[in-house]
Design a protein around this motif. Structure first.
Motif: not given
Length: 333
Positions: A202-204, A208-211, A223-224, A228-230
């Protein structure tokens, strides 16, 4: 020095010499390797061009596409038995180091990188530009069809897909369920894990940001931000359209029956539906993992390193290397 001690030392020395000889012999391959540098997708990437030990060429070429994670051109030596098998079929192999910022790539970036590697290879006198194909593992399943569908003439002539998936999200759910089953998880634990997965999806879906992800109660603390960006960039990957657009070329699909990462049966079903009739060959190996390594070896804390050191070709299930060599023989005809 007492004679008994001297004898023991000589035995230790002789054993060490024999073991060293075995390692050198087992890790010697019928290949000629040359380090190369290739400009690909905006990076100057180091790599290896491995050609048959005899003959001047031009040779057909297998271009390697890595799976997930960092990797050097040889994959820490893991690829050399493949290269040797391909050389015995008269083919060279080209593999590049992954860029240092590989987590910044999309699957389109990885496809561009592979197309640039093919274009570079066609400038080499030892390569037959009309006989170039692809070998790729795992995450490469979202790259191989894209490259094969988009390569300019004379195009990609064959594809070897090892442990590949079709849809990123379905693959992720399969992986989660398979690992839970392997751990003996009960219904409650399984339902909780699937719930956490759905919360992450749901966040993806809403970007959503990593924060924001880390602020949630179920965040993976290992998880870095880069990972998360990848995942955010690639989690919608699906190879179906590219598989449908592929030209009529031979495809060899390889999978292990003990694969916890990818549902090989689903991949086979989709490939059979979308690829041109008569182009697909499937080989599924019993007691074999996602990496196409024998299960009893990979899942042993001591057998895996010892086998890799003393008998690297024995990492693989019987027939795997020969099946690929025969496939290349057929592709050449």
């Amino acid at each position: 020095m007492p004679r008994r001690l001297r004898t023991a030392l000589l035995l230790v020395l002789a054993t060490a010499l024999v073991l060293t000889g075995v390692v050198l012999w087992q890790n010697s391959y019928d290949l000629r390797e040359q380090r190369v540098t290739v400009r690909a997708a905006g990076h100057d990437l180091g790599g290896v061009l491995a050609t048959p030990e005899t003959g001047r060429g031009p040779f057909g070429l297998v271009v390697f596409v890595h799976g997930d994670g960092p990797a050097d051109a040889t994959h820490d030596g893991f690829y050399r038995p493949y290269w040797e098998a391909f050389a015995r079929a008269g083919y060279a192999s080209l593999s590049l180091d992954k860029p240092a910022d590989w987590l910044g790539q999309s699957m389109d970036d990885r496809a561009r990188e592979t197309l640039d590697a093919i274009a570079w290879a066609r400038t080499r006198p030892e390569v037959d530009g009309g006989r170039i194909g692809l070998w790729g593992a795992s995450q490469a399943g979202w790259v191989l069809p894209k490259v094969a569908a988009g390569a300019p003439a004379p195009g990609v002539r064959f594809v070897i897909a090892a442990g590949t998936a079709v849809n990123w999200l379905r693959q992720g759910e399969y992986n989660l369920r398979a690992e839970l089953r392997a751990e003996g998880a009960g219904p409650e634990r399984t339902a909780a894990a699937l719930g956490r997965r759905e919360a992450t999806l749901a966040l993806l879906r809403r970007g959503a940001t990593y924060e924001e992800y880390r602020a949630g109660p179920d965040a993976d603390r290992e998880l870095t931000p880069e990972r998360w960006a990848f995942i955010s960039r690639n989690h919608t990957a699906d190879a179906s359209a590219d598989l449908r657009a592929m030209p009529r070329v031979p495809v060899l699909l390889l999978s292990g029956a003990d694969d916890l990462n990818v549902d090989g049966a689903e991949t086979e079903s989709v490939y059979r539906e979308l690829l041109a009739p008569g182009t697909l060959t499937v080989r599924r190996y019993p007691e074999t993992t996602h990496a196409l390594v024998r299960t009893s070896v990979e899942r042993s804390g001591w057998r895996l390193p010892l086998t890799a050191l003393f008998a690297p070709r024995a990492l693989f299930p019987p027939g795997l290397l020969d099946d690929q060599r025969r496939f290349l023989d057929g592709a050449a005809r």
